[in-house]
Write an enzyme that holds these catalytic residues in place. Structure first.
Site, PDB file in Angstrom:
ATOM      1  N   CYS A 211     -10.914  -8.810  22.203  1.00 55.33           N
ATOM      2  CA  CYS A 211     -12.343  -8.529  22.070  1.00 55.33           C
ATOM      3  C   CYS A 211     -13.265  -9.268  22.706  1.00 55.33           C
ATOM      4  CB  CYS A 211     -12.809  -8.217  20.757  1.00 55.33           C
ATOM      5  SG  CYS A 211     -12.256  -9.763  19.544  1.00 55.33           S
TER       6      CYS A 211
ATOM      7  N   SER B 144       0.691  -1.114   0.028  1.00 55.95           N
ATOM      8  CA  SER B 144      -0.102   0.034   0.091  1.00 55.95           C
ATOM      9  C   SER B 144       0.753   1.182  -0.101  1.00 55.95           C
ATOM     10  CB  SER B 144      -1.001   0.098   1.197  1.00 55.95           C
ATOM     11  OG  SER B 144      -1.776  -0.980   1.142  1.00 55.95           O
TER      12      SER B 144
ATOM     13  N   HIS C 111     -19.908  -8.985  19.711  1.00 52.98           N
ATOM     14  CA  HIS C 111     -19.894 -10.408  20.331  1.00 52.98           C
ATOM     15  C   HIS C 111     -20.671 -10.500  21.657  1.00 52.98           C
ATOM     16  CE1 HIS C 111     -16.184 -10.892  17.781  1.00 52.98           C
ATOM     17  NE2 HIS C 111     -15.417 -10.673  18.750  1.00 52.98           N
TER      18      HIS C 111
END
Ligand SMILES: NC(=O)c1ccc[n+]([C@@H]2O[C@H](COP(=O)([O-])OP(=O)(O)OC[C@H]3O[C@@H](n4cnc5c(N)ncnc54)[C@H](OP(=O)(O)O)[C@@H]3O)[C@@H](O)[C@H]2O)c1
Length: 361
Positions: free
Chosen positions: A158, A41, A251
């Site tokens: 997470c 990139s 979640h």
């Protein structure tokens, strides 16, 4: 803050990187001045490099579209223009540890979303409402790295955000055994339904490495600082199953708990809704006003209705009831790429600024 701190994002083109870009648009303290990604990139504008991969529901902020993407590996060059960086690169653990340490050694604090440094003894892993005192180990880490202001701090996985804050709110009742099943969104794997069509109408009962993280990381969060290192807590014992489900963001966790001192349901709810931490006391820009909400309706929390509670920084809990085998059971929900990833890291950075660890270079 008179002048905004200059921020670089390592891995800016990825799913978590994009979330950082979105959350930092109009941030009162931080301004994204550098975006860095892989050599693939580098040299392109951010808009070109991301191309069709923009995964946020809000448009790409104008301010970043024309930033030229830097190569993450050109460390001195990236570090020279920023006060600190957020890290969300996808590389091997060894490469991530090496690159995050290298940034720290250029006197650039690194607030990382990656798991590579989560068990490094002098790297703090923090949920700011729960264990901001763990940032103290930064002093020992700076000695090891030979730096004055450079260090690495991380946020946890997470999956634990839907139950670790809840168990923390209930600490005085001494949870001793916890059984949790997590129902995890596909964005946690950096995917949408377009790039993971197999997940439509599907469930996959395996997420590599996730169960160990879900069982062990809360213990480090509840640990204490001893001689410049974090010593993890002994308990409660936690066992988990982590399941991938056809949900984009959010979640959910279904959890059973046994306590040493069994409380009433009313006491448990009272502790949840009154649970506050340093971010609320300091009124940090990304702090949810209400960290945990309790929902009385039998069919809540629901991903579609509740995942964005407090802009994705709050936790929603419901279905708390007595259990026939354990003492209680409940369902928790958190936003995995906001509270569970970029938002959690932004709140860590705000706490680090408030505590004087991150300053203008
Ligand atoms: N998604 C979540 O909810 C979540 C939650 C917690 C933690 N994490 C962790 O956060 C990290 C990023 O996750 P993600 O989902 O955002 O991944 P992703 O969408 O695949 O993005 C990866 C980023 O890393 C860059 N990158 C890949 N290979 C590289 C290399 N060899 N050298 C330098 N840069 C490289 C990519 O740049 P290019 O675009 O140039 O390839 C991109 O910017 C991972 O370590 C992941 O485990 C993710």
């Amino acid at each position: 803050m008179e002048k905004k701190l200059r921020v670089g994002i390592l891995g800016a083109t990825g799913m978590v990187g994009q979330r950082f870009i979105s959350l930092l648009e109009n941030h009162p303290w931080f301004e994204v001045v550098t975006v860095a990604a892989s050599p693939r990139s580098a040299g392109k504008t951010y808009e070109e490099a991301v191309g069709g991969r923009w995964k946020m529901q809000t448009p790409m902020p104008e301010g970043v579209k024309n930033l030229v993407v830097a190569n993450v590996n050109e460390i001195e060059k990236v570090a020279s223009g920023v006060d600190f960086v957020f890290s969300a690169v996808d590389m091997t653990k060894e490469e991530i540890r090496a690159i995050e340490d290298a940034y720290a050694k250029t006197e650039t604090p690194v607030v990382s979303n990656n798991s590579a440094h989560r068990w490094t003894p002098d790297v703090p892993m923090v949920i700011p409402e729960i264990n901001p005192e763990h940032f103290e180990v930064i002093e020992a880490q700076k000695k090891r790295l030979g730096t004055n202001r450079g260090f690495v701090a991380v946020k946890p996985n997470c999956s634990i955000q839907s139950y670790a804050p809840v168990l923390t709110a209930w600490k005085e009742f001494e949870p001793v055994e916890v059984v949790a099943t997590t129902y995890q969104a596909i964005s946690g794997a950096g995917k949408t339904f377009q790039d993971w069509p197999e997940m439509v109408e599907n469930i996959i009962p395996f997420i590599g490495g996730e169960e160990e993280k879900s069982e062990q990381e809360p213990l480090r969060i509840w640990g204490k600082v001893v001689d410049g290192k974090i010593e993890k807590a002994e308990g409660p014992v936690i066992t988990t199953q982590c399941i991938r489900v056809p949900v984009l963001n959010g979640h959910t966790a279904a959890v059973f708990v046994k306590f040493a001192k069994k409380p009433s349901k009313e006491q448990l709810i009272e502790k949840l809704v009154n649970f506050k931490g340093l971010p609320q006391e300091l009124e940090l820009p990304s702090a949810p006003k209400q960290f945990i909400q309790y929902m009385e309706e039998d069919n809540r929390p629901q991903v579609k209705l509740d995942v964005d509670f407090e802009n994705g920084m709050g936790i929603s809990v419901g279905r708390l009831r007595e259990d026939t085998v354990y003492d209680y059971k409940f369902v928790g929900l958190s936003h995995n790429t906001v509270r569970g990833a970029a938002g959690g890291a932004v709140l860590c950075a705000e706490t680090l600024v408030a505590k004087g660890y991150i300053k203008e270079k």
